[in-house]
Each structure stands twice: as C-alpha cells, then as structure tokens.
Write an enzyme that holds these catalytic residues in place. Structure first.
Site: not given
Ligand SMILES: [Zn+2]
Length: 502
Positions: A265-266, A269, A295
C-alpha cells in the site's frame, strides 16, 4: 517541458521546500529510528522551522507580490494553475483572524493529546468536550476559506482533501456503495461457503517476515536507491523529494499479511511520487495532489496487485521456501485466505469488501458534524447503530467504536471519504489497464515494470495538474462510475464465496 516561474517566485518555492523538507525529515526520523529521549528537542526544532515557514509563506508583502504575479500569468497555463492553488491557500490564512486561527490550532493540539488518553482508557466522556470544541473551531476556521460561498461548508472540507469533490458528488457515490454492497455483504455472510483462514493468524518471527519483505520488494522492483523502508507503529509514506521516498510498515507476529499489504500500500503512494513528472517538484502541483488520488494508487497496488492470485502465484515458491509452514496450503487456498471477508469493528483491519462501509458510516456522521447537526452526547450510539445496520456488528467499547480513528481529533473532516473514493478510482483504472495490457501475465512472470510503466504514462506523471476524476475519465474514455468498483467487488467475492448468480 518544464515549469517556468519568475525568479522571485522560484526562490520563494525553493525556500518553502527547504523548510518542509527539514520538518518531514525530522518527522520521519522521530517515527522510525530516533531515540525516545531525543524527541522533545527535535520536536522543538520542528516547531521553530514550522513557524519560520509560516512567516515566510504568509509574509504580507510577498503575498501581495504573488497576487500581482497571478494576474500576469496566462489562464490555462500550468504556472497559472500552480499559483492559483497557492493563492487560494494563502487567502485562507490571510482571511482568518489571528484569534480564530490560534484557537483552532490550540484546540487541535489539545484534542489530539486527549484523544490518545481517552482511547487508551476507553473514556468517550473525557474526549467529548474537546471534540465538540475542536469541531466548532474547525467549522469556524473553514468559513474563512475563499472557497466558502455561504452555502455548503462540508463542500469546502471535502475539496480540501480531494479537489473539486462536493457533498452532492459523494452522496451519489455512497448511494451506490450502500445500495450495492450492504445487501451483498449480508448475503456473503449468510450464504457464502466457509473459508478457513487460520494461516493468517499463525505466529511468525518478525525477522523472517522482514526477510520475506525483501523478496516482495524485489519482486515489485522497488528502487532501493530512491525508496527506503522503515518500521513504525502506523505505516506511512513521506515524500522527501522526487528521489527520496520513505515508506514504513508494521510487523505483527500473528498477522503475517498485515506488514506485506501495508508495504505494498505505502509503496503505491511512493510509486506515485516517484513517477510524477519531475518538473512539478516543489510546486503545489506536486504537493496538492488529493488524498483520494493518492489512495487510488496505494489501493491499486494493495488490492489489485497485492491481493491478486497472480501476485501470489509468482511468489508462492519463495513463500514455501522461507515459510515451510505454508507447504500444506495450496496456492488457491492461500489466495482465499488472503481475501476472506469478515465484518468487523476496526476500519484499519477491514478486508477489501467491507472496508467501504466503514467509510460510509464515517461519511454519514461527519456530514452532520460539518453542518453542526450532530448530538455529541449521542455520538457513540449513533456510531454503534450504524455499525449494526450496515455491518451487523456492534462495538461494546468506545475504543473499538467512535474513538478508534485519529482523524477527527486532528480536526480532519472530509478526509475519510477519500479512502473509499480512491478504491473506486482504482477499480475503474484497473478495468482499463486490463484492456490494454495483460496484467495477470505481467504479475505471474515478474514483469512489474509493465504495470508501473502503464501507471506512469496514464496516471502518475500528471501529478496534480489534473484531478483524479479527470484522469480516470481521460484514461477510460468515460466519466467516473462507482459501479466499476461495486461490480468488481461483487464479482470477486461471489466467486470466492461460491455464491449462485442472482
Ligand atoms: Zn494510504
């Protein structure tokens, strides 16, 4: 192509960037490796830098100069767009009376501090007066935004986290979520086949998990010369510069999947930041990218890549080699376990299917908060009732209910909905990507560059020069439609839970 500003403005941007760089670096250091006793000193430094940055940014002479400059820039140019964004932010600060601003900041610091204590002690009554005070001050503060026209204040909050989003647009979005997913989730619970996901709570040594993380990062082709991974209580990404992304994860001995999906997830980003056009560095077109846009990229990686069968197929042999405990779990069983859906109370632990309902609940509540309509005495009950209504579960403590998230104690109204919106953007982007490249094949054969290349060309390089809604429309040839998201979830989970077609 590169942005060209007048020298005075270039210098202004560079100085501001230096201040925010230093603060971000201290923040990252505190959260990762700084020894505890050094934190008060470094916090003081950060606060001094923050004050200097504020003074520099809002210097009246400079602001006047920038407003003049704005008029000289041609409409429609990227330079104009950047300066428009900045002038809007500066105007907000300029409009706010000092006592309103000071009161808001104080209330925020206080509420943040008390929230920690209240959550730990499971004491809503302790937090209530601070929350109430902060929200009324936050509302007051927001009324000074140049975007507030006296009508809908929640629109101003929403726009601050995802440019051009409004309550009307989110209402339409969440109507679809509610209509499509609430009955579907109930059906999965009632009619779905049982899935044994016991491996997901088995205990694994953190050292071994860290080693496997290297395997995953290699597979994702994470450029270690530009991305560093640390560990923190709550995972985050800090964008220090175009070539310096700090991502963090958290290892739980008994939640093997958690650290992996957090990292993926990170990295979503970080990848967005890495692949933005470098000309935007240090400008508002880079830093003002919406949270929903962001997101959409982190959830794209987490949900469409990290939870996919093809991803785990590619990494399956290495998983068995490093964790022989998994040897009796087939690839299909593994993927089933990773995607199990179970309505729960805690947003950050929610599975992909039930996640948007956690957001729906917060959205409905904070809409009333922004309008000053919420009864804070009844807030925990309102919260619990909604959990029961939408997810069929009811919190029995405040800590696992209304006190669980940090956002409201920071005065952040309008942030939550971007999480669900981002997931929905991701689903529509994925549908289009599938038409243009063989995503599964790329994942199975370890060609992550095919996927990241597509994202760079179609999404990332624009940074904040377009909104994500505009990008989605440009890429897919049709306006954003949340049904792509709900259809994707229903299709995926009907298959997983062997539901009959209806
Ligand atoms: Zn995120």
């Amino acid at each position: 192509m590169s942005l060209r500003f007048e020298p005075f403005y270039e210098e202004y941007l560079k100085k501001l960037a230096a201040y925010s760089f230093a603060q971000a670096l201290i923040y990252t250091d505190q959260a990762t490796v700084a020894p505890k006793k050094g934190v008060p000193f470094s916090s003081d430094q950060m606060s001094i830098l923050g004050q200097e940055e504020f003074k520099l940014a809002n210097d009246p002479e400079m602001v006047a100069k920038i407003e003049e400059y704005q008029k000289r820039l041609p409409e429609g140019s990227l330079e104009r767009k950047e300066v428009d964004m900045r002038v809007n932010d500066l105007a907000h600060t300029k409009n706010v009376p000092a006592d309103v601003y000071g009161g808001f900041i104080q209330a925020r610091n206080k509420a943040g501090y008390i929230w920690h204590e209240a959550k730990e002690k499971n004491d809503y009554e302790l937090f209530k007066p601070y929350l109430k005070d902060l929200m009324s001050r936050s509302i007051e503060f927001m009324k000074y935004s140049p975007k507030y026209n006296g009508n809908n204040l929640y629109d101003v909050f929403l726009d601050a986290y995802e440019p051009e989003m409004t309550e009307a647009k989110y209402d339409a979005f969440f109507d679809v979520i509610k209509e499509e997913l609430v009955p579907f989730i109930a059906r999965v619970q009632k009619e779905g086949r049982p899935i044994n996901d016991s491996m997901m709570s088995k205990t694994f040594d953190v050292k071994r998990q860290e080693q496997f993380m290297n395997t995953i990062m290699d597979y994702l082709q994470v450029d270690r010369d530009r991305v560093a991974l640390g560990t923190t209580e709550h995972p985050f990404t800090n964008f220090l510069s175009h070539n310096d992304m700090r991502i963090t994860t958290h290892y739980y001995p008994d939640r093997f999947l958690s650290a992996i999906l957090s990292t993926v997830h990170e990295y979503g980003h970080a990848l967005y930041g890495l692949q933005m056009d470098e000309q935007f560095e240090g400008t508002a077109l880079n830093t003002n990218v919406g949270s929903g846009a962001h997101e959409s990229q982190s959830r794209f990686l987490e949900n469409h890549i990290g939870r996919s069968r093809a991803f785990w197929q590619a990494n399956y042999d290495e998983l068995i080699r490093q964790f022989p405990e998994f040897k009796d779990v087939s690839l299909d069983e593994l993927v089933d376990q990773i995607n199990v859906s179970r309505p729960g109370l805690i947003r950050t632990e929610a599975d992909e299917l039930t996640y948007p309902l956690h957001i729906l609940i917060r959205y409905e509540i904070e809409k009333d908060m922004a309008e000053g309509k919420i009864d804070y005495d009844k807030l925990p009950e309102i919260w619990a009732d909604k959990y029961e209504q939408y997810l069929g579960v009811r919190p029995h403590t405040y800590s696992e209910g209304v006190l669980q998230d940090v956002h409201w104690s920071d005065g952040y109204l309008g942030y939550f909905p971007t999480y669900a919106l981002g997931s929905a953007y991701a689903a529509q982007l994925y549908r289009q990507m599938e038409k243009e490249i063989d995503v599964e094949e790329a994942l199975r054969t370890g060609h992550m560059e095919t996927i990241t290349g597509w994202l760079k060309e179609n999404v990332h390089h624009y940074a904040g020069s377009m909104t994500m809604a505009e990008i989605v429309e440009k890429v897919s040839g049709e306006p954003f439609d949340p049904h792509y998201y709900t259809d994707y979830l229903k299709e995926k989970y009907s298959k997983l839970y062997a539901l009959d077609e209806q």
